[in-house]
Write an enzyme that holds these catalytic residues in place. Structure first.
Site, PDB file in Angstrom:
ATOM      1  N   ASP A 161      -4.957  -8.130   2.690  1.00 21.06           N
ATOM      2  CA  ASP A 161      -4.741  -7.170   1.602  1.00 21.06           C
ATOM      3  C   ASP A 161      -5.843  -7.267   0.542  1.00 21.06           C
ATOM      4  O   ASP A 161      -6.750  -8.108   0.635  1.00 21.06           O
ATOM      5  CB  ASP A 161      -3.352  -7.428   1.004  1.00 21.06           C
ATOM      6  CG  ASP A 161      -2.666  -6.146   0.559  1.00 21.06           C
ATOM      7  OD1 ASP A 161      -3.362  -5.160   0.277  1.00 21.06           O
ATOM      8  OD2 ASP A 161      -1.420  -6.146   0.478  1.00 21.06           O
ATOM      9  N   ASP A 216       0.454   2.895  -0.329  1.00 18.20           N
ATOM     10  CA  ASP A 216       1.660   2.489   0.405  1.00 18.20           C
ATOM     11  C   ASP A 216       2.622   3.637   0.695  1.00 18.20           C
ATOM     12  O   ASP A 216       3.002   4.396  -0.190  1.00 18.20           O
ATOM     13  CB  ASP A 216       2.406   1.418  -0.395  1.00 18.20           C
ATOM     14  CG  ASP A 216       1.662   0.092  -0.371  1.00 18.20           C
ATOM     15  OD1 ASP A 216       0.540   0.045   0.157  1.00 18.20           O
ATOM     16  OD2 ASP A 216       2.212  -0.895  -0.888  1.00 18.20           O
TER      17      ASP A 216
HETATM   18  C1  GLA Z   1       0.219  -3.931  -0.566  1.00 26.67           C
HETATM   19  C2  GLA Z   1       0.148  -3.395   0.845  1.00 26.67           C
HETATM   20  C3  GLA Z   1       1.554  -3.284   1.415  1.00 26.67           C
HETATM   21  C4  GLA Z   1       2.234  -4.639   1.392  1.00 26.67           C
HETATM   22  C5  GLA Z   1       2.246  -5.171  -0.024  1.00 26.67           C
HETATM   23  C6  GLA Z   1       2.723  -6.613  -0.083  1.00 26.67           C
HETATM   24  O1  GLA Z   1       0.818  -3.035  -1.431  1.00 26.67           O
HETATM   25  O2  GLA Z   1      -0.487  -2.158   0.869  1.00 26.67           O
HETATM   26  O3  GLA Z   1       1.526  -2.777   2.732  1.00 26.67           O
HETATM   27  O4  GLA Z   1       1.570  -5.503   2.256  1.00 26.67           O
HETATM   28  O5  GLA Z   1       0.935  -5.158  -0.592  1.00 26.67           O
HETATM   29  O6  GLA Z   1       2.756  -7.107  -1.385  1.00 26.67           O
END
Ligand code: GLA
Length: 444
Positions: A161, A216
């Protein structure tokens, strides 16, 4: 004599560069190519994030693994079981990372063994910054150590990430972790997650096996309106299925075997409440979402609670014909050929001259329309394939109605196939927020 000395000078000239290069210190390359063969087709599995966020533990993961086997999901191709954010414990005095001992008392290696014994693979999550997005320890400065730990545990997949990465160069950071994974010696699928900010599709084909193209996702089909809580604070809102599709579709030229656009994990069968707002999709919206992810050759990572799955959800995610469209070895991301009046027409070239074709209805009304192949000819600049509806006969299979008869279609140019069945147009009703999908196979 003269001749001999000429030969000697000639040989010396040839050998000179060799001597010089031998005298140089050997250059040590720190680069390790990304692991080959781990994502020739888009990865399939389940991840803890969409449904459970950081509320994960060993019992949940084992129960999910058992469900994946019992529900036939492993046989259907969903082999990765991915822990997302929230598994980390502390680093030890030498900087090595450990799992949370309360959430995962048996340890990661035991969990990996449990999964491997059931035909599953273990995925794990970290972050290129100091912390993960949920504020657990990140990998910055510990990349090689973390890769060694993952390999030692038996990890097969890393989602990496991008939170808390101030001043970190994305290409450099992801290359560093790719090298660390290569050096650690265990094949690990490397899933880049920096939300498309620095256009990884332009630089990451040799670095990761997939890259997120958007922010997301949430279980929302239509775009979510911005809203504010009682303190005037803007609420988090997810990217909807339709918004994500619009962002991911134009990137199709960058996808291919081993390097996929990742429009985020699946929300089929999932519901969440965030910032006081409840999100859920209907079964037909789930079906449309799943179909377009297959048409886009997207990684298929489930995000629902498998211990409470409905028959409808199971039927969607286990649709073998749709999965075959996603997993087609040609590895071409499909294209949207029409996007008008709430209707989206999609084609995806498949192996052996086949095509997948679908129509998604994003409007609020059911629509009955005529599919007239002569008006739908596709000439795909990416795959260089064309449908040639004017000269190729196709049989047509309905992918969401396996009981429906397969019918031959459009016969022009090549003469009649079987007169009574030959059609070059047919009517179909596409329900609101739903989809129809077909596989076209050339009739030899
Ligand atoms: C980010 C990613 C998500 C998830 C969260 C976890 O927002 O894009 O898919 O992995 O972090 O905290």
């Amino acid at each position: 004599m003269k001749r001999l000395s000429t030969i000697c000078i000639f040989l010396a000239t040839l050998l000179l560069p060799l001597q010089v290069s031998l005298a140089q210190p050997r250059r040590l390359s720190a680069d390790f190519p990304k692991w080959a063969g781990v994502a020739d087709t888009p990865q399939m599995g389940w991840s803890s994030w969409n449904c459970f966020m950081t509320d994960i533990n060993e019992d949940l993961i084992k129960a999910t693994a058992d469900a994946m086997v019992q529900l036939g999901l492993v046989d259907a191709g969903y082999v990765y079981l991915n822990l997302d954010d929230g598994w980390h414990g502390e680093r030890d005095e030498n900087g090595f990372v450990h799992e949370d001992p309360v959430k995962f008392p048996s340890g990661m290696k035991a969990l990996a063994d449990y999964l491997h014994a059931r035909g599953l693979k273990l995925g794990i999550y970290s972050d290129a910054g100091n912390f993960t997005c949920a504020c657990y320890t990140g990998s910055l400065g510990h990349e090689y150590q973390d890769a060694i730990a993952y390999a030692h545990w038996g990890v097969d997949y890393l989602k990496y990430d991008w939170c808390f990465t101030n001043n970190v160069n994305p290409k450099g950071a992801y290359t560093l972790m790719r090298n660390a994974l290569g050096r650690a010696g265990r094949p690990i699928l490397f899933s880049i997650c920096e939300w498309g900010i620095s256009k990884p599709w332009e630089w990451a084909a040799d670095i990761g096996h997939s890259w997120r193209t958007t922010g997301d996702i949430g279980p929302a089909f239509l775009p979510v309106e911005t809203s504010y809580d009682e303190n005037g604070r803007r609420r988090w809102k997810p990217q909807s299925v339709l918004e994500i599709i619009d962002k991911n579709e134009p990137l199709r030229q960058y996808a291919g075997p081993g390097h996929w656009n990742d429009p985020d994990m699946l929300e089929v069968g999932n519901s969440i409440t965030v910032d006081g707002v409840y999100y859920e999709m209907t079964d037909s919206e789930d079906r449309a979402h799943f179909t377009i992810w297959c048409m886009m050759a997207a990684p298929l990572i489930l995000g629902n609670d498998l211990t409470k799955i409905t028959d409808e959800t199971l039927a969607i995610i286990k649709n073998k014909e749709m999965i075959a469209v996603d997993q087609d070895p040609l590895g071409v991301q499909g294209l949207r050929t029409i996007n008008k009046d709430g209707l989206q027409y999609w084609f995806k070239p498949l192996v052996d001259g086949d095509w997948a074709f679908c129509i998604m209805n994003t409007s609020e009304e059911d629509v009955t329309l005529t599919v007239d192949w002569s008006a739908l000819e596709v000439n795909d600049p990416v795959s260089k394939r064309r449908t040639s509806f004017g000269s190729v006969n196709y049989s047509v299979k309905d992918l969401w109605n396996p009981e429906a008869p397969v019918f031959p279609t459009l016969v022009k140019g090549k003469g009649i196939l079987r007169e009574q069945f030959v059609i070059n147009a047919f009517d179909v009703t596409v329900k609101s927020h739903d989809v129809v999908a077909y596989r076209l196979t050339p009739v030899k």
